[in-house]
Scaffold this motif. Structure first.
Motif, PDB file in Angstrom:
ATOM      1  N   VAL A   3       0.855  -1.187   0.000  1.00 19.59           N
ATOM      2  CA  VAL A   3       0.000   0.000   0.000  1.00 19.59           C
ATOM      3  C   VAL A   3       0.885   1.229   0.000  1.00 19.59           C
ATOM      4  O   VAL A   3       1.774   1.379   0.851  1.00 19.59           O
ATOM      5  N   ALA A   4       0.717   2.120  -0.929  1.00 16.02           N
ATOM      6  CA  ALA A   4       1.480   3.369  -1.009  1.00 16.02           C
ATOM      7  C   ALA A   4       0.626   4.490  -0.455  1.00 16.02           C
ATOM      8  O   ALA A   4      -0.498   4.710  -0.920  1.00 16.02           O
ATOM      9  N   LEU A   5       1.164   5.170   0.560  1.00 12.29           N
ATOM     10  CA  LEU A   5       0.434   6.279   1.158  1.00 12.29           C
ATOM     11  C   LEU A   5       0.897   7.590   0.544  1.00 12.29           C
ATOM     12  O   LEU A   5       2.078   7.769   0.264  1.00 12.29           O
ATOM     13  N   PRO A   6       0.013   8.511   0.320  1.00  9.57           N
ATOM     14  CA  PRO A   6       0.418   9.799  -0.247  1.00  9.57           C
ATOM     15  C   PRO A   6       1.318  10.556   0.726  1.00  9.57           C
ATOM     16  O   PRO A   6       1.110  10.524   1.934  1.00  9.57           O
ATOM     17  N   ALA A   7       2.344  11.190   0.192  1.00 12.63           N
ATOM     18  CA  ALA A   7       3.271  11.961   1.016  1.00 12.63           C
ATOM     19  C   ALA A   7       2.784  13.392   1.148  1.00 12.63           C
ATOM     20  O   ALA A   7       2.181  13.937   0.235  1.00 12.63           O
ATOM     21  N   SER A   8       3.048  13.973   2.304  1.00 13.23           N
ATOM     22  CA  SER A   8       2.701  15.378   2.509  1.00 13.23           C
ATOM     23  C   SER A   8       3.718  15.983   3.466  1.00 13.23           C
ATOM     24  O   SER A   8       4.304  15.300   4.284  1.00 13.23           O
ATOM     25  N   THR A   9       3.941  17.260   3.345  1.00 11.78           N
ATOM     26  CA  THR A   9       4.875  17.980   4.200  1.00 11.78           C
ATOM     27  C   THR A   9       4.108  18.923   5.102  1.00 11.78           C
ATOM     28  O   THR A   9       3.348  19.760   4.603  1.00 11.78           O
ATOM     29  N   PRO A  10       4.259  18.779   6.442  1.00 15.51           N
ATOM     30  CA  PRO A  10       3.541  19.709   7.327  1.00 15.51           C
ATOM     31  C   PRO A  10       3.936  21.146   7.035  1.00 15.51           C
ATOM     32  O   PRO A  10       5.087  21.444   6.714  1.00 15.51           O
ATOM     33  N   ALA A  11       2.979  22.025   7.161  1.00 16.67           N
ATOM     34  CA  ALA A  11       3.252  23.428   6.875  1.00 16.67           C
ATOM     35  C   ALA A  11       4.016  24.110   8.000  1.00 16.67           C
ATOM     36  O   ALA A  11       4.621  25.166   7.799  1.00 16.67           O
ATOM     37  N   THR A  12       3.985  23.518   9.210  1.00 15.20           N
ATOM     38  CA  THR A  12       4.539  24.222  10.375  1.00 15.20           C
ATOM     39  C   THR A  12       5.899  23.705  10.822  1.00 15.20           C
ATOM     40  O   THR A  12       6.561  24.362  11.622  1.00 15.20           O
ATOM     41  N   PHE A  13       6.351  22.532  10.346  1.00 15.70           N
ATOM     42  CA  PHE A  13       7.642  22.026  10.813  1.00 15.70           C
ATOM     43  C   PHE A  13       8.160  20.949   9.874  1.00 15.70           C
ATOM     44  O   PHE A  13       7.435  20.398   9.052  1.00 15.70           O
ATOM     45  N   GLU A  14       9.466  20.667  10.005  1.00 16.26           N
ATOM     46  CA  GLU A  14      10.102  19.522   9.373  1.00 16.26           C
ATOM     47  C   GLU A  14      11.090  18.919  10.359  1.00 16.26           C
ATOM     48  O   GLU A  14      11.639  19.628  11.205  1.00 16.26           O
ATOM     49  N   ILE A  15      11.316  17.619  10.268  1.00 16.94           N
ATOM     50  CA  ILE A  15      12.288  16.923  11.108  1.00 16.94           C
ATOM     51  C   ILE A  15      13.504  16.595  10.261  1.00 16.94           C
ATOM     52  O   ILE A  15      13.384  15.950   9.218  1.00 16.94           O
ATOM     53  N   LYS A  16      14.672  17.058  10.668  1.00 15.95           N
ATOM     54  CA  LYS A  16      15.905  16.824   9.942  1.00 15.95           C
ATOM     55  C   LYS A  16      16.967  16.255  10.887  1.00 15.95           C
ATOM     56  O   LYS A  16      16.931  16.494  12.094  1.00 15.95           O
ATOM     57  N   SER A  17      17.915  15.532  10.316  1.00 18.13           N
ATOM     58  CA  SER A  17      19.084  15.118  11.089  1.00 18.13           C
ATOM     59  C   SER A  17      19.990  16.322  11.300  1.00 18.13           C
ATOM     60  O   SER A  17      20.056  17.218  10.460  1.00 18.13           O
ATOM     61  N   ALA A  18      20.705  16.327  12.433  1.00 20.85           N
ATOM     62  CA  ALA A  18      21.588  17.455  12.741  1.00 20.85           C
ATOM     63  C   ALA A  18      22.793  16.959  13.517  1.00 20.85           C
ATOM     64  O   ALA A  18      22.705  15.991  14.272  1.00 20.85           O
ATOM     65  N   ASN A  19      23.920  17.608  13.310  1.00 24.07           N
ATOM     66  CA  ASN A  19      25.128  17.342  14.077  1.00 24.07           C
ATOM     67  C   ASN A  19      25.371  18.503  15.023  1.00 24.07           C
ATOM     68  O   ASN A  19      25.348  19.663  14.607  1.00 24.07           O
ATOM     69  N   LEU A  20      25.618  18.190  16.288  1.00 24.04           N
ATOM     70  CA  LEU A  20      25.857  19.221  17.282  1.00 24.04           C
ATOM     71  C   LEU A  20      27.291  19.101  17.788  1.00 24.04           C
ATOM     72  O   LEU A  20      27.636  18.109  18.421  1.00 24.04           O
ATOM     73  N   PRO A  21      28.149  20.090  17.509  1.00 22.48           N
ATOM     74  CA  PRO A  21      29.514  20.026  18.046  1.00 22.48           C
ATOM     75  C   PRO A  21      29.490  20.244  19.554  1.00 22.48           C
ATOM     76  O   PRO A  21      28.842  21.155  20.058  1.00 22.48           O
ATOM     77  N   LEU A  22      30.188  19.391  20.273  1.00 20.13           N
ATOM     78  CA  LEU A  22      30.237  19.459  21.723  1.00 20.13           C
ATOM     79  C   LEU A  22      31.673  19.557  22.207  1.00 20.13           C
ATOM     80  O   LEU A  22      32.613  19.241  21.483  1.00 20.13           O
ATOM     81  N   VAL A  23      31.815  19.989  23.447  1.00 23.94           N
ATOM     82  CA  VAL A  23      33.072  19.770  24.158  1.00 23.94           C
ATOM     83  C   VAL A  23      32.791  18.749  25.246  1.00 23.94           C
ATOM     84  O   VAL A  23      31.630  18.537  25.630  1.00 23.94           O
TER      85      VAL A  23
END
Length: 255
Positions: A3-23
């Motif tokens: 079953v293929a579900l239609p894709a949609s992008t929320p208008a208020t947010f997106e979830i992305k991968s991120a790298n956070l430099p730390l000490v």
């Protein structure tokens, strides 16, 4: 059946991968009074060394220690140096429970980059690999160039880059860099290269007459005479590792 579900992008947010430099703070003693003294000796005269950097507290060296760690006091102490402790790793169950109780997050996947520095050890942390390709990194900063003499009491810090000084560094002045330090004039004050643990950093001076030399926290003061043949001469200073510990080596520069 697929079953293929239609894709949609929320208008208020997106979830992305991120790298956070730390000490990372590699804590080797639960004695916070001793830690406060060591931090003051290392960073007390460099008020802008940290810039609200997020920090992970590494406890592996204390995992077998049954003494309690006052994490609330530890966090307050670290915050006074403009770092933001957000995570902890490597402790025993009691230590981890106490750390989580004050709001620190577990970070078992954080990878600590080893660096040879004096107590307390503060090093860079490599975040875990991300599946998503990271964004293009910003170009590295060029060297900070200073073309005026530095008087007693003045301090220059080249954060995240090399430092080039084209005039005299007088006694009582300090030059600090996360990378290399080049002084194309007499160096009579204090020079601290590799301030954030870069053991490959070096110091170059046209005339070496220092009060203090330091690379990655390993230092030598004027109380110990310099090797024969380098005082007042063009000299290259580097950190070398050996069976008896780390030390600063000084070599004349042939001109």
């Amino acid at each position: 059946m697929t079953v293929a579900l239609p894709a949609s992008t929320p208008a208020t947010f997106e979830i992305k991968s991120a790298n956070l430099p730390l000490v990372a703070l590699l804590l080797k003693s639960p004695d916070l009074d001793a830690l406060a003294r060591d931090l003051a000796l290392r960073f007390g005269d460099i008020p802008d060394f940290f810039d609200n950097d997020p920090m992970v507290i590494e406890l592996s060296a204390l995992a077998a220690d049954e003494r309690a760690i006052d994490f609330t006091a530890l966090i307050n102490l670290l915050c006074s140096y403009r770092v933001a402790p957000i995570a902890v790793r490597g402790g025993n169950p009691a230590q981890m429970d106490a750390a989580l109780a004050v709001g620190l997050l577990p970070a078992p996947d954080a990878r600590i980059t080893a660096a040879r520095t004096q107590e307390p050890q503060i090093t860079r942390v490599q975040p875990p690999p991300q599946v998503e390709a990271p964004a293009l990194a910003a170009p590295p900063l060029g060297a900070l160039v200073i073309d005026k003499p530095l008087r007693s009491g003045q301090q220059i810090y080249a954060r995240g880059r090399d430092l080039v000084v084209l005039a005299m560094v007088n006694a009582g002045a300090e030059v600090i860099a996360d990378g290399h330090i080049h002084v194309y004039a007499p160096l009579r004050g204090k020079a601290m290269a590799g301030a954030r643990g870069n053991t490959d950093a070096r110091i170059f001076a046209l005339s070496l007459e220092p009060e203090l030399l330091s690379i990655a926290g390993i230092y030598r003061t004027s109380e110990n005479p310099l090797p024969e043949g380098v005082w007042g001469k063009p000299t290259h200073v580097r950190l070398v590792h050996g069976p008896e510990g780390d030390k600063l080596e000084m070599h004349p520069i042939k001109t």
